[in-house]
Scaffold this motif. Sequence first.
Motif, PDB file in Angstrom:
ATOM      1  N   ASN A  25       0.655  -0.948   0.036  1.00 29.27           N
ATOM      2  CA  ASN A  25      -0.066   0.206   0.037  1.00 29.27           C
ATOM      3  C   ASN A  25       0.887   1.400  -0.131  1.00 29.27           C
ATOM      4  O   ASN A  25       1.806   1.042   0.674  1.00 29.27           O
ATOM      5  CB  ASN A  25      -0.851  -0.139   1.174  1.00 29.27           C
ATOM      6  CG  ASN A  25      -2.085  -0.943   1.460  1.00 29.27           C
ATOM      7  OD1 ASN A  25      -2.442  -1.264   0.284  1.00 29.27           O
ATOM      8  ND2 ASN A  25      -2.429  -1.771   2.166  1.00 29.27           N
ATOM      9  N   ASN A  33      -4.502   1.293  -2.442  1.00 24.04           N
ATOM     10  CA  ASN A  33      -3.312   0.282  -3.155  1.00 24.04           C
ATOM     11  C   ASN A  33      -2.799   0.343  -3.946  1.00 24.04           C
ATOM     12  O   ASN A  33      -3.443   0.712  -4.914  1.00 24.04           O
ATOM     13  CB  ASN A  33      -4.369  -0.910  -2.359  1.00 24.04           C
ATOM     14  CG  ASN A  33      -4.316  -1.947  -3.531  1.00 24.04           C
ATOM     15  OD1 ASN A  33      -4.133  -2.070  -4.381  1.00 24.04           O
ATOM     16  ND2 ASN A  33      -4.013  -2.975  -2.952  1.00 24.04           N
ATOM     17  N   LEU A  93      -8.368   3.209   1.740  1.00 25.33           N
ATOM     18  CA  LEU A  93      -8.014   1.828   2.661  1.00 25.33           C
ATOM     19  C   LEU A  93      -8.363   2.825   3.735  1.00 25.33           C
ATOM     20  O   LEU A  93      -9.876   1.868   4.316  1.00 25.33           O
ATOM     21  CB  LEU A  93      -6.403   1.164   2.697  1.00 25.33           C
ATOM     22  CG  LEU A  93      -6.982   0.538   1.056  1.00 25.33           C
ATOM     23  CD1 LEU A  93      -5.343   0.061   1.792  1.00 25.33           C
ATOM     24  CD2 LEU A  93      -7.155  -0.419   0.772  1.00 25.33           C
TER      25      LEU A  93
END
Length: 1006
Positions: A865, A879, A886
Amino acid sequence: MDFNVKRIKVSEKTENSDFYNELWKNCPKNKIAVEFHEENFIKNITYKEIENTKIKIEDILSTINGSQFIAIDLDLKNFCLPSLILGILSTGRGFINISPLSSRNLCSCLNVNYLFTQNSIPNTEVIQIVNCHGENIQFVKLKENLSENHLENVFYKNRFAYAITTSGTTGTSKIVKVPPESIMHNIFDLRKRFAISENDKIGQLTPLTFDPSIVEIFLGLCSNCTLFMVSKNLQNKPREFLEIMNREKLTLFQTTPSLLFARFGKNDLKNGILGEKSNLRILLLGGEPFPKIDSLKTIRDEGNQTKVFNIYGITEVSCWASIVEFNEETENYISLGFLGDPLSETIFQVRTVEGEIVTEGEGLLFIGSRERICLIDEETNTTSPVFRNTEDKVTIDKKGRVFYKGRNNKIIKRFGNKVDLSKLETNILNLKSIENCYAIWNEEEEKLHVCIKQVLNSKDENSLKFDVMNHLQNLPAFYQPDEIHLIINLPLNKNGKICQQSLKELCSINKNCDKLLMLSAESTFSNLWKLLAGSIDCGFIKSGGNSVAALQIVNSISEKFDQEFPELLALLLNDNNYSNCLAYIEAELKKNKDKNSAEPSVEIFPSTSDENFTKRKSVEEKNAERKEYGENLINCEMELNDKCLWQKCRGFTNGENKTKEEICIEENVKLEIVKYYDLKKCIDASATIFQYSSGKVFATVGSHSGMIITVEIDSNSDECYIIQLSDRIEASILVFDNFRAVVGCYDGNVYYLNLKSGEIYWKFQTGDVVKCTAATCSEKRKIFIGSYDRHMYCLSLENGLELWRTKVEGSISGTARLHNETQSLLFGALNGTCVNLDQVSGNIKWRYSFSDPVFSAPAILETGNVIFASVSGKLVCLNIQSGQKLWTYTINGNIFSHLVTVNKRESILFASRNKNLYYLECNLKPNLKFSSLMGNPIITTPWNADKFILIACIDGTLQVLDSNTGDILTSHKLPGEVFSSPVLYRDLIVVGCRDNNLYILKLFTS
């Protein structure tokens, strides 16, 4: 309602007036009365809390004598206003919002003896301090206004609700004293017309010096709904401001047309509060003529359901006098200037200059009433009905409908003929390419000027002027202007209206386009400085400016003139004064105007200099030459065996560094300077430390003088290598084998050069300043580097060939990070865009957009990430492959620091201008391990070692912290400010300083 005026003693107990009861009746105690937004902070105040605070204000005012009006300092937090206003009104007095230091004459005229403030006001006596929703507010007596007459123990109970001054639009500024019954007719009308209920959220966003602000406050309190307020800083961040209005479901918004179009981007409006799914029910446009219909349609989504109203009035009759809804039925009438239907207890009357009433035809509009009667200046009594001259030219038709035609004071005498400037403006506005225009008559020079703003930047200035002059052929010759000025943004006054005086000054001094540009810059910068900082007599920070305000100024100036001003932010934050900053802006404008706009190109430099290679050539020509000369250029280097093992800069290490920085933190840790080197000008770039296969370790950095110094740091040798470039350097240096290096420069070039000899192997010219540090692929055959020309470039390291370029719509300052597993190139831009590019093709894989600039480099986590940070303090984790968001995390401060991965790339470390260092654990969701207060603002990037952390504050203080606890172990103050990030090798710290020196310090224990 009974509003009979009674002369009573303050000490006598009286019932609250009908006016006050109307403001406070059926109050839902637990309902949110005020919703105040600051950056990353929301304050909700209930009606019960307002009532409790209102009672405190009543108790304070019960101790004083006389004083018809109580003043409220404009600098107070606006969420305090409802409680203060209600407390004042409940005692039968009126209020007035003022700036105390600049309103002494006003206070004297109104016999204002008392003030609520948080400022230190000279010649005052503090009577009491009251806690108003968390703010400690002083109630003070203004000693200089006191006299025996002013201190009499009586006043006229409930005679006036408030006093306010006019903006001067209807002539010289006047003091208007407004009785309760006058303004309440506005409130009742609008509440009924708009069906305002407890479920509404009304924007209290109008400046308190402008009387529509009173309507907003009273309408909200009378309707038991929520008043939506924001801080001044947030109002100066239009995109975020608009986003919050939309997100928080504002239902009524009142503004001037000029402010609506000048403050917000058209697409932002169309996708926000004027979008298809907007919750905004009512948009009130008033204070100025209704905007062009075509322009209004460009900012609204076709599916938008917001009702838009043209509302009209004057302060002399307590704000609004008429209203009309904009829709398909009224569109044609409104485009002709229809003012709508008079509000209750309001009379429209059209008169000739001689005073005769006009029932059909042209004349001047007078607004009258039998109940809405305000007192102007020294007036004490009036005979009902009272009519006030608006000084507006109108026409009235057979049906009694009134159409606005312009200001009466806009008729001038030219060449012996009467010229109606309003008619000239209306004629020009018929052009589809013109969004707004304003005509100015310079009486001294006897010149007629027209300032125009085009709808889109679709035409050059000369073509636009030609269209205007050609269009004006349908008017008499004496209407032809002497000069036409293309204005990017028409200047506004504090109430959001077009500032006539600023335009007059601009046009009177303007003799040619260059002077117009410079005056426009001066006017714009002066207004921004005064709005966001204050006095222009000292440095920006000392004037009251801060990092947010500095960014807002830079963004506004850059957007207005459609170019970047790369040094302006540093000048402001370094507390430069107004004159120095303005001189820089003007120099950049002139440089940009004279700049050759040729496309980016590559230039090669063989070992023996050849003048032919210094001429500007196209990309294709340079690429062809590069293929021909490339191999020989690379082979000409004498040293071919000194390999770069690793390098590190701004918290990031490239290559394998097996050296451990081990300092025993159980003992006392200290810092001392062991070497320093003078680079003639400020060093804002961060140094790069690198080690070669020979075992030698070097540090290299550039300065504002264009000088690059390379020194061996782990020996007793004082030997150093100095080379010189043509312009300043703020980018860090990317090092390769054999002292070859890549660096960006303010002259717009990317240089591939030798750090020892200064030999330039090739240079690639971009379209603007290069402040970005280059990154290289794993094979070290190509580099990636961004420019302020809004492109990310991929260049061949061998010969400078442009392999690809990608435009990202924002200038690039922060370093890119590479994720080789997915062949991703990740970076942020100053327009807030975060991008993932394919390293091979340059194609955009995905984008993510902040509403604020991104200065820092992202952090790539072990999990695959990536974390980006915007300057406003917002962090987002995405991501890398999909771009899916996220999580987000927000701090209350600005982030210029790069994000540094720690703890096996599972956590990040970064600093903020809010004086804090943050250690954030980044698992499934972010968790703050610790934050450490450093005592001074920080824009540098921290360095993380095994057991401790280094950070440099702007004031020059180097701090060493325990990496487990965040506790400060030791510190050392450098002689100047520090914008350069420290970097560590073993026990040596290398850092640049704004006193022109590169410092090497030793970290040791005693």
